[in-house]
Design a protein around this motif. Sequence first.
Motif, PDB file in Angstrom:
ATOM      1  N   SER A   1       0.825  -1.203   0.000  1.00  0.00           N
ATOM      2  CA  SER A   1       0.000   0.000   0.000  1.00  0.00           C
ATOM      3  C   SER A   1       0.863   1.258   0.000  1.00  0.00           C
ATOM      4  O   SER A   1       0.554   2.231  -0.703  1.00  0.00           O
ATOM      5  CB  SER A   1      -0.931   0.008   1.211  1.00  0.00           C
ATOM      6  N   LYS A   2       1.946   1.241   0.753  1.00  0.00           N
ATOM      7  CA  LYS A   2       2.857   2.395   0.778  1.00  0.00           C
ATOM      8  C   LYS A   2       3.493   2.602  -0.591  1.00  0.00           C
ATOM      9  O   LYS A   2       3.627   3.741  -1.054  1.00  0.00           O
ATOM     10  CB  LYS A   2       3.941   2.199   1.834  1.00  0.00           C
ATOM     11  N   ILE A   3       3.893   1.520  -1.226  1.00  0.00           N
ATOM     12  CA  ILE A   3       4.467   1.613  -2.571  1.00  0.00           C
ATOM     13  C   ILE A   3       3.457   2.239  -3.529  1.00  0.00           C
ATOM     14  O   ILE A   3       3.788   3.149  -4.298  1.00  0.00           O
ATOM     15  CB  ILE A   3       4.904   0.226  -3.084  1.00  0.00           C
ATOM     16  N   ASN A   4       2.219   1.773  -3.472  1.00  0.00           N
ATOM     17  CA  ASN A   4       1.173   2.303  -4.360  1.00  0.00           C
ATOM     18  C   ASN A   4       0.912   3.781  -4.108  1.00  0.00           C
ATOM     19  O   ASN A   4       0.753   4.559  -5.057  1.00  0.00           O
ATOM     20  CB  ASN A   4      -0.123   1.507  -4.208  1.00  0.00           C
ATOM     21  N   ARG A   5       0.855   4.168  -2.834  1.00  0.00           N
ATOM     22  CA  ARG A   5       0.632   5.587  -2.525  1.00  0.00           C
ATOM     23  C   ARG A   5       1.771   6.445  -3.060  1.00  0.00           C
ATOM     24  O   ARG A   5       1.553   7.526  -3.613  1.00  0.00           O
ATOM     25  CB  ARG A   5       0.461   5.790  -1.018  1.00  0.00           C
ATOM     26  N   LYS A   6       2.995   5.968  -2.899  1.00  0.00           N
ATOM     27  CA  LYS A   6       4.156   6.728  -3.367  1.00  0.00           C
ATOM     28  C   LYS A   6       4.147   6.830  -4.898  1.00  0.00           C
ATOM     29  O   LYS A   6       4.395   7.903  -5.454  1.00  0.00           O
ATOM     30  CB  LYS A   6       5.442   6.061  -2.890  1.00  0.00           C
TER      31      LYS A   6
ATOM     32  N   GLU B   1       0.311  10.138  -3.766  1.00  0.00           N
ATOM     33  CA  GLU B   1      -0.734  10.432  -2.794  1.00  0.00           C
ATOM     34  C   GLU B   1      -0.094  10.936  -1.508  1.00  0.00           C
ATOM     35  O   GLU B   1       0.865  10.350  -1.021  1.00  0.00           O
ATOM     36  CB  GLU B   1      -1.557   9.180  -2.500  1.00  0.00           C
ATOM     37  N   PRO B   2      -0.609  12.019  -0.949  1.00  0.00           N
ATOM     38  CA  PRO B   2      -0.057  12.519   0.316  1.00  0.00           C
ATOM     39  C   PRO B   2      -0.418  11.582   1.462  1.00  0.00           C
ATOM     40  O   PRO B   2      -1.377  10.813   1.387  1.00  0.00           O
ATOM     41  CB  PRO B   2      -0.737  13.872   0.487  1.00  0.00           C
ATOM     42  N   ASP B   3       0.380  11.643   2.515  1.00  0.00           N
ATOM     43  CA  ASP B   3       0.061  10.860   3.710  1.00  0.00           C
ATOM     44  C   ASP B   3      -1.264  11.330   4.277  1.00  0.00           C
ATOM     45  O   ASP B   3      -1.560  12.522   4.302  1.00  0.00           O
ATOM     46  CB  ASP B   3       1.144  11.012   4.772  1.00  0.00           C
ATOM     47  N   ASN B   4      -2.071  10.368   4.714  1.00  0.00           N
ATOM     48  CA  ASN B   4      -3.359  10.673   5.318  1.00  0.00           C
ATOM     49  C   ASN B   4      -3.181  10.651   6.837  1.00  0.00           C
ATOM     50  O   ASN B   4      -2.969   9.599   7.424  1.00  0.00           O
ATOM     51  CB  ASN B   4      -4.394   9.625   4.887  1.00  0.00           C
TER      52      ASN B   4
ATOM     53  N   PHE C   1      -5.242  10.749   9.104  1.00  0.00           N
ATOM     54  CA  PHE C   1      -6.330  10.052   9.781  1.00  0.00           C
ATOM     55  C   PHE C   1      -6.276   8.540   9.560  1.00  0.00           C
ATOM     56  O   PHE C   1      -7.095   7.813  10.080  1.00  0.00           O
ATOM     57  CB  PHE C   1      -7.685  10.600   9.316  1.00  0.00           C
ATOM     58  N   ASP C   2      -5.304   8.086   8.777  1.00  0.00           N
ATOM     59  CA  ASP C   2      -5.158   6.656   8.515  1.00  0.00           C
ATOM     60  C   ASP C   2      -4.357   6.021   9.647  1.00  0.00           C
ATOM     61  O   ASP C   2      -3.141   5.924   9.577  1.00  0.00           O
ATOM     62  CB  ASP C   2      -4.479   6.434   7.166  1.00  0.00           C
ATOM     63  N   VAL C   3      -5.047   5.584  10.672  1.00  0.00           N
ATOM     64  CA  VAL C   3      -4.380   5.036  11.859  1.00  0.00           C
ATOM     65  C   VAL C   3      -3.760   3.670  11.591  1.00  0.00           C
ATOM     66  O   VAL C   3      -2.856   3.255  12.282  1.00  0.00           O
ATOM     67  CB  VAL C   3      -5.342   4.933  13.067  1.00  0.00           C
ATOM     68  N   PHE C   4      -4.208   2.962  10.552  1.00  0.00           N
ATOM     69  CA  PHE C   4      -3.701   1.627  10.285  1.00  0.00           C
ATOM     70  C   PHE C   4      -2.334   1.663   9.637  1.00  0.00           C
ATOM     71  O   PHE C   4      -1.546   0.755   9.798  1.00  0.00           O
ATOM     72  CB  PHE C   4      -4.688   0.833   9.439  1.00  0.00           C
ATOM     73  N   SER C   5      -2.019   2.696   8.878  1.00  0.00           N
ATOM     74  CA  SER C   5      -0.704   2.747   8.233  1.00  0.00           C
ATOM     75  C   SER C   5       0.347   3.316   9.165  1.00  0.00           C
ATOM     76  O   SER C   5       1.505   3.382   8.822  1.00  0.00           O
ATOM     77  CB  SER C   5      -0.774   3.583   6.949  1.00  0.00           C
ATOM     78  N   LYS C   6      -0.034   3.730  10.353  1.00  0.00           N
ATOM     79  CA  LYS C   6       0.895   4.319  11.305  1.00  0.00           C
ATOM     80  C   LYS C   6       1.473   3.298  12.282  1.00  0.00           C
ATOM     81  O   LYS C   6       2.065   3.630  13.265  1.00  0.00           O
ATOM     82  CB  LYS C   6       0.212   5.439  12.112  1.00  0.00           C
ATOM     83  N   ARG C   7       1.266   2.007  12.009  1.00  0.00           N
ATOM     84  CA  ARG C   7       1.750   0.966  12.919  1.00  0.00           C
ATOM     85  C   ARG C   7       3.238   0.831  12.879  1.00  0.00           C
ATOM     86  O   ARG C   7       3.931   0.988  11.988  1.00  0.00           O
ATOM     87  CB  ARG C   7       1.138  -0.375  12.562  1.00  0.00           C
TER      88      ARG C   7
END
Length: 77
Positions: A57-62, A66-69, A71-77
């Motif tokens: 997912s991080k690769i796809n966003r980059k 796409e800017p960091d969200n 409010f996305d608490v799941f990607s902040k693990r």
Amino acid sequence: MRGGFGFSGGEGNGITRYPIDKIYEEVSFVAYYFHWPHDEIMSMEHRERRRWCDQISKINRKLNDEPDNPFDVFSKR
């Protein structure tokens, strides 16, 4: 298993089963993007498979710029 999911055990022992639809979702996601074989993905522990999903997912966003969200608490693990 503290703080995790298990695949065995009956009622009343405090172990919950990880939903099979989530397993299929994770396996499909990794297989689609990385083309890894089914058996290899299924042999992973849930946390490892989940971590690969997060990395993809991080690769796809980059790649999509796409800017960091915040409010996305799941990607902040």
